[in-house]
Write a protein that holds these residues in place. Structure first.
Motif, PDB file in Angstrom:
ATOM      1  N   VAL A  94       5.807   4.457  13.311  1.00  0.00           N
ATOM      2  CA  VAL A  94       5.315   5.584  12.536  1.00  0.00           C
ATOM      3  C   VAL A  94       5.857   6.877  13.135  1.00  0.00           C
ATOM      4  N   VAL A  95       6.300   7.742  12.244  1.00  0.00           N
ATOM      5  CA  VAL A  95       6.733   9.071  12.669  1.00  0.00           C
ATOM      6  C   VAL A  95       5.809  10.067  11.989  1.00  0.00           C
TER       7      VAL A  95
ATOM      8  N   ALA B 177      16.483   1.296  14.518  1.00  0.00           N
ATOM      9  CA  ALA B 177      17.251   0.091  14.829  1.00  0.00           C
ATOM     10  C   ALA B 177      17.441  -0.736  13.563  1.00  0.00           C
ATOM     11  N   PRO B 178      18.483  -1.575  13.512  1.00  0.00           N
ATOM     12  CA  PRO B 178      18.657  -2.447  12.345  1.00  0.00           C
ATOM     13  C   PRO B 178      17.418  -3.307  12.130  1.00  0.00           C
ATOM     14  N   GLY B 179      16.969  -3.399  10.906  1.00  0.00           N
ATOM     15  CA  GLY B 179      15.822  -4.232  10.580  1.00  0.00           C
ATOM     16  C   GLY B 179      14.477  -3.553  10.811  1.00  0.00           C
ATOM     17  N   GLU B 180      14.511  -2.346  11.333  1.00  0.00           N
ATOM     18  CA  GLU B 180      13.256  -1.644  11.612  1.00  0.00           C
ATOM     19  C   GLU B 180      12.697  -1.013  10.333  1.00  0.00           C
ATOM     20  N   VAL B 181      11.369  -0.990  10.254  1.00  0.00           N
ATOM     21  CA  VAL B 181      10.723  -0.285   9.138  1.00  0.00           C
ATOM     22  C   VAL B 181       9.983   0.924   9.696  1.00  0.00           C
ATOM     23  N   VAL B 182      10.473   2.106   9.335  1.00  0.00           N
ATOM     24  CA  VAL B 182       9.915   3.354   9.861  1.00  0.00           C
ATOM     25  C   VAL B 182       9.146   4.072   8.760  1.00  0.00           C
ATOM     26  N   SER B 183       7.898   4.403   9.025  1.00  0.00           N
ATOM     27  CA  SER B 183       7.117   5.182   8.055  1.00  0.00           C
ATOM     28  C   SER B 183       7.022   6.615   8.535  1.00  0.00           C
ATOM     29  N   ILE B 184       7.398   7.531   7.679  1.00  0.00           N
ATOM     30  CA  ILE B 184       7.254   8.953   8.006  1.00  0.00           C
ATOM     31  C   ILE B 184       6.029   9.475   7.277  1.00  0.00           C
ATOM     32  N   ILE B 185       5.074   9.970   8.050  1.00  0.00           N
ATOM     33  CA  ILE B 185       3.860  10.503   7.440  1.00  0.00           C
ATOM     34  C   ILE B 185       3.699  11.967   7.844  1.00  0.00           C
TER      35      ILE B 185
ATOM     36  N   ILE C  47      13.411   3.265   5.752  1.00  0.00           N
ATOM     37  CA  ILE C  47      12.787   4.506   6.209  1.00  0.00           C
ATOM     38  C   ILE C  47      11.995   5.050   5.031  1.00  0.00           C
ATOM     39  N   LEU C  48      10.666   5.052   5.181  1.00  0.00           N
ATOM     40  CA  LEU C  48       9.800   5.410   4.060  1.00  0.00           C
ATOM     41  C   LEU C  48       8.992   6.654   4.361  1.00  0.00           C
ATOM     42  N   VAL C  49       9.064   7.597   3.438  1.00  0.00           N
ATOM     43  CA  VAL C  49       8.056   8.652   3.451  1.00  0.00           C
ATOM     44  C   VAL C  49       6.926   8.124   2.588  1.00  0.00           C
ATOM     45  N   THR C  50       5.727   8.056   3.134  1.00  0.00           N
ATOM     46  CA  THR C  50       4.664   7.394   2.362  1.00  0.00           C
ATOM     47  C   THR C  50       3.287   7.964   2.644  1.00  0.00           C
ATOM     48  N   HIS C  51       2.435   7.826   1.641  1.00  0.00           N
ATOM     49  CA  HIS C  51       1.018   8.153   1.804  1.00  0.00           C
ATOM     50  C   HIS C  51       0.191   6.882   1.905  1.00  0.00           C
ATOM     51  N   GLU C  52       0.883   5.734   1.819  1.00  0.00           N
ATOM     52  CA  GLU C  52       0.165   4.459   1.879  1.00  0.00           C
ATOM     53  C   GLU C  52      -0.060   4.093   3.337  1.00  0.00           C
TER      54      GLU C  52
ATOM     55  N   ARG D  71       1.687  16.032   6.515  1.00  0.00           N
ATOM     56  CA  ARG D  71       1.204  16.849   5.408  1.00  0.00           C
ATOM     57  C   ARG D  71       2.337  17.273   4.502  1.00  0.00           C
ATOM     58  N   SER D  72       1.964  17.662   3.310  1.00  0.00           N
ATOM     59  CA  SER D  72       2.928  18.203   2.368  1.00  0.00           C
ATOM     60  C   SER D  72       3.574  19.455   2.961  1.00  0.00           C
ATOM     61  N   GLY D  73       4.890  19.534   2.846  1.00  0.00           N
ATOM     62  CA  GLY D  73       5.598  20.703   3.361  1.00  0.00           C
ATOM     63  C   GLY D  73       6.014  20.586   4.819  1.00  0.00           C
ATOM     64  N   SER D  74       5.744  19.435   5.442  1.00  0.00           N
ATOM     65  CA  SER D  74       6.085  19.296   6.858  1.00  0.00           C
ATOM     66  C   SER D  74       7.556  18.928   7.075  1.00  0.00           C
ATOM     67  N   GLY D  75       8.294  18.679   5.981  1.00  0.00           N
ATOM     68  CA  GLY D  75       9.734  18.427   6.115  1.00  0.00           C
ATOM     69  C   GLY D  75      10.147  16.972   5.983  1.00  0.00           C
ATOM     70  N   LYS D  76       9.244  16.118   5.521  1.00  0.00           N
ATOM     71  CA  LYS D  76       9.549  14.688   5.420  1.00  0.00           C
ATOM     72  C   LYS D  76      10.693  14.418   4.449  1.00  0.00           C
ATOM     73  N   SER D  77      10.574  14.969   3.234  1.00  0.00           N
ATOM     74  CA  SER D  77      11.623  14.741   2.233  1.00  0.00           C
ATOM     75  C   SER D  77      12.952  15.325   2.699  1.00  0.00           C
ATOM     76  N   THR D  78      12.873  16.505   3.279  1.00  0.00           N
ATOM     77  CA  THR D  78      14.095  17.166   3.737  1.00  0.00           C
ATOM     78  C   THR D  78      14.816  16.297   4.772  1.00  0.00           C
ATOM     79  N   LEU D  79      14.042  15.741   5.691  1.00  0.00           N
ATOM     80  CA  LEU D  79      14.642  14.876   6.711  1.00  0.00           C
ATOM     81  C   LEU D  79      15.349  13.693   6.048  1.00  0.00           C
ATOM     82  N   LEU D  80      14.655  13.061   5.125  1.00  0.00           N
ATOM     83  CA  LEU D  80      15.220  11.900   4.438  1.00  0.00           C
ATOM     84  C   LEU D  80      16.515  12.288   3.713  1.00  0.00           C
ATOM     85  N   ARG D  81      16.478  13.446   3.071  1.00  0.00           N
ATOM     86  CA  ARG D  81      17.619  13.878   2.273  1.00  0.00           C
ATOM     87  C   ARG D  81      18.796  14.331   3.135  1.00  0.00           C
ATOM     88  N   CYS D  82      18.499  14.644   4.397  1.00  0.00           N
ATOM     89  CA  CYS D  82      19.606  14.946   5.313  1.00  0.00           C
ATOM     90  C   CYS D  82      20.321  13.663   5.734  1.00  0.00           C
ATOM     91  N   ILE D  83      19.565  12.558   5.788  1.00  0.00           N
ATOM     92  CA  ILE D  83      20.150  11.309   6.269  1.00  0.00           C
ATOM     93  C   ILE D  83      21.250  10.812   5.332  1.00  0.00           C
TER      94      ILE D  83
END
Ligand SMILES: Nc1ncnc2c1ncn2[C@@H]1O[C@H](COP(=O)(O)OP(=O)(O)O)[C@@H](O)[C@H]1O
Ligand SMILES: [Mg+2]
Lengths: 222, 242
Positions: B208-209, B27-35, B192-197, B37-49
């Protein structure tokens, strides 16, 4: 070994030497500019998304890099008239030098482009820049800076190689040396003087490129 | 009405099925964290957006624009979607200010004066008002990343994608970058953040996703997900990283 140096015997030919130097400088300036331009376009062509463009530029580069310069020159000057394309010595020499530098600098600049981190393209893309804008504004300047020393050396090689165009009677520095030598038989003096003059030209060129680099590359350590 | 709507995305790298039917609504204004393991597709998802990667099945709609494999449409889309990378990707031959000014000038056709003023404003916003003329290699990692954020913001995106933007930083520099993200959230920016924090994801993020093996394995409000993870995979992931 008791050879008496006789440089004064060359004095009457100083006007020829002066004209020769000037012709060499002119050839070098124009062929450096056009050759690097051609090399930049070539590097873009080698990097094109169209296979035809990549292949064509690749053929050009390989043909030039794998044949002698003097044969390229003779082909242009003596060979092309058979196709009805008659060129003056000046035109033929100029074209040969530009085409030669174009091919070598294509490969040099391409190496600089290939060293571009993928993230640079991606950053440009996500900012909405077109492929062309990314290439010209983001990829090319650091690529050029990376390979600048190699480009400078290549330009100097082409300047020195221009001696060969005396073979089609283009009256540049080596032509003047040959001329003075044939009239005076002062071979040692003629070619020693000529060698020194080329050396000075080469050093001047290096200096000029170093000076240009200061203006061109605002961030000296990328 | 979602700003970003991802519907049953499938993505393959050759034989490798990397995203296996991912759904996500932001939603507009939402902060989504994608967490995950490495290789689970987080970056790929972001790069598809934002279209950096094409996907083979499903649909993504951002700000009412379908994300399709079409250069022209993707260029239009890139005005709505900003992206910040793990290793900054600043342009090394340009000053901080020039990095920020470039796209507004080239893409939006802003004149130098306008884009310069705007760039200065953005650099001040990320705490680097005095670094306009500094080259990236003279800035610390944290500073470079803040310039990269300012550069994205210069295009006034509707949503900002961040792929592990603090992972390349020395620990003491992480805070200054996260602070900028907090400030952006406060201003209503969609993130939309892929993060380890994990602390940041829990305390600042809304949602959180958790991604696992190319799927959204578990998702929900941050506090709930961290307090009571439902799946054993997320439980073991959280206990491993916290
Ligand atoms: N450019 C690529 N080419 C081929 N496979 C890739 C590429 N990028 C990522 N992958 C593969 O896709 C999977 C997911 O990667 P990624 O999205 O980077 O995961 P994450 O960001 O969660 O660590 C991994 O198996 C990875 O090897
Ligand atoms: Mg990743």
């Amino acid at each position: 070994m008791s050879y008496q140096l006789n440089f004064s015997g060359l004095l009457p030919y100083l006007p020829q030497f002066a004209a020769g130097i000037w012709a060499t400088i002119e050839l070098t300036l124009i062929s450096t500019f056009l050759g690097l331009l051609l090399g930049t376009i070539g590097a873009a062509g080698r990097n094109s998304r169209y296979r035809v463009a990549r292949t064509l530029w690749g053929c050009y580069v390989e043909i030039i890099r794998n044949t002698p310069f003097i044969v390229q020159l003779f082909f242009i000057f003596f060979g092309l008239p058979a196709l009805g394309l008659k060129l003056s010595a000046w035109q033929a020499g100029m074209i040969a030098m530009v085409v030669n530098l174009g091919a070598y600098s294509t490969e040099i600049i391409r190496a600089g482009i290939d060293a571009t981190p993928k993230g640079q393209w991606e950053a440009g893309k996500t900012l909405g820049l077109s492929r062309r804008q990314i290439f010209i504004r983001i990829v090319l300047p650091p690529a050029f800076q990376r390979v600048y020393p190699a480009l400078v050396s290549q330009c100097i090689i082409v300047m020195l190689g221009s001696a060969v165009v005396s073979q089609i009677s283009l009256e540049e520095l080596t032509f003047a040396a040959n001329f003075a030598q044939s009239r005076t038989f002062l071979s040692f003096e003629s070619y020693l003087l000529t060698a020194v003059l080329y050396l000075v030209l080469a050093l001047l060129m290096r200096q000029s490129f170093a000076f240009a680099a200061k203006r061109l590359f605002k961030n000296p350590s990328l | 009405m979602s700003l970003v709507s991802i519907d049953q995305i499938h993505k393959y790298y050759g034989e490798n099925h990397v995203l296996k039917g991912v759904d996500l609504k932001v939603a507009p204004g939402e902060v989504v964290s994608i967490i995950g393991r490495s290789g689970s597709g987080k970056s790929t998802l972001l790069r598809c957006i934002n279209g950096l990667e094409a996907y083979q099945q499903g649909a993504i709609v951002v700000d009412s624009q379908a994300v399709e494999d079409d250069e022209y449409k993707l260029r239009l889309l890139s005005r709505s979607v900003g992206m910040v990378f793990q290793n900054f990707n600043l342009f090394p031959h340009m000053t901080a200010g020039e990095n920020v000014m470039l796209a507004p000038k080239l893409v939006l056709g802003q004149d130098s004066k306008t884009s310069r003023a705007h760039a200065q404003e953005l650099l001040e916003k990320v705490g680097l008002g005095d670094k306009f003329d500094a080259y990236p290699n003279n800035l610390s990692g944290g500073q470079q990343q803040r310039v990269a954020i300012a550069r994205s913001l210069a295009m006034s995106p509707k949503v900002l994608l961040c792929d592990e933007i603090t992972s390349a930083l020395d620990p003491e520099l992480v805070g200054e970058v996260l602070k900028v993200l907090e400030q952006l959230k406060a201003e209503g920016m969609t993130l939309i953040l892929v993060t380890h924090e994990m602390n940041f994801a829990r305390d600042v993020g809304d949602t959180v996703v958790f991604m696992h093996q190319g799927k959204v394995w578990e998702t929900g409000p941050s506090d709930e997900v961290f307090a009571s993870p439902q799946t054993s995979e997320l439980q073991s992931f959280i206990s491993a990283v916290l």
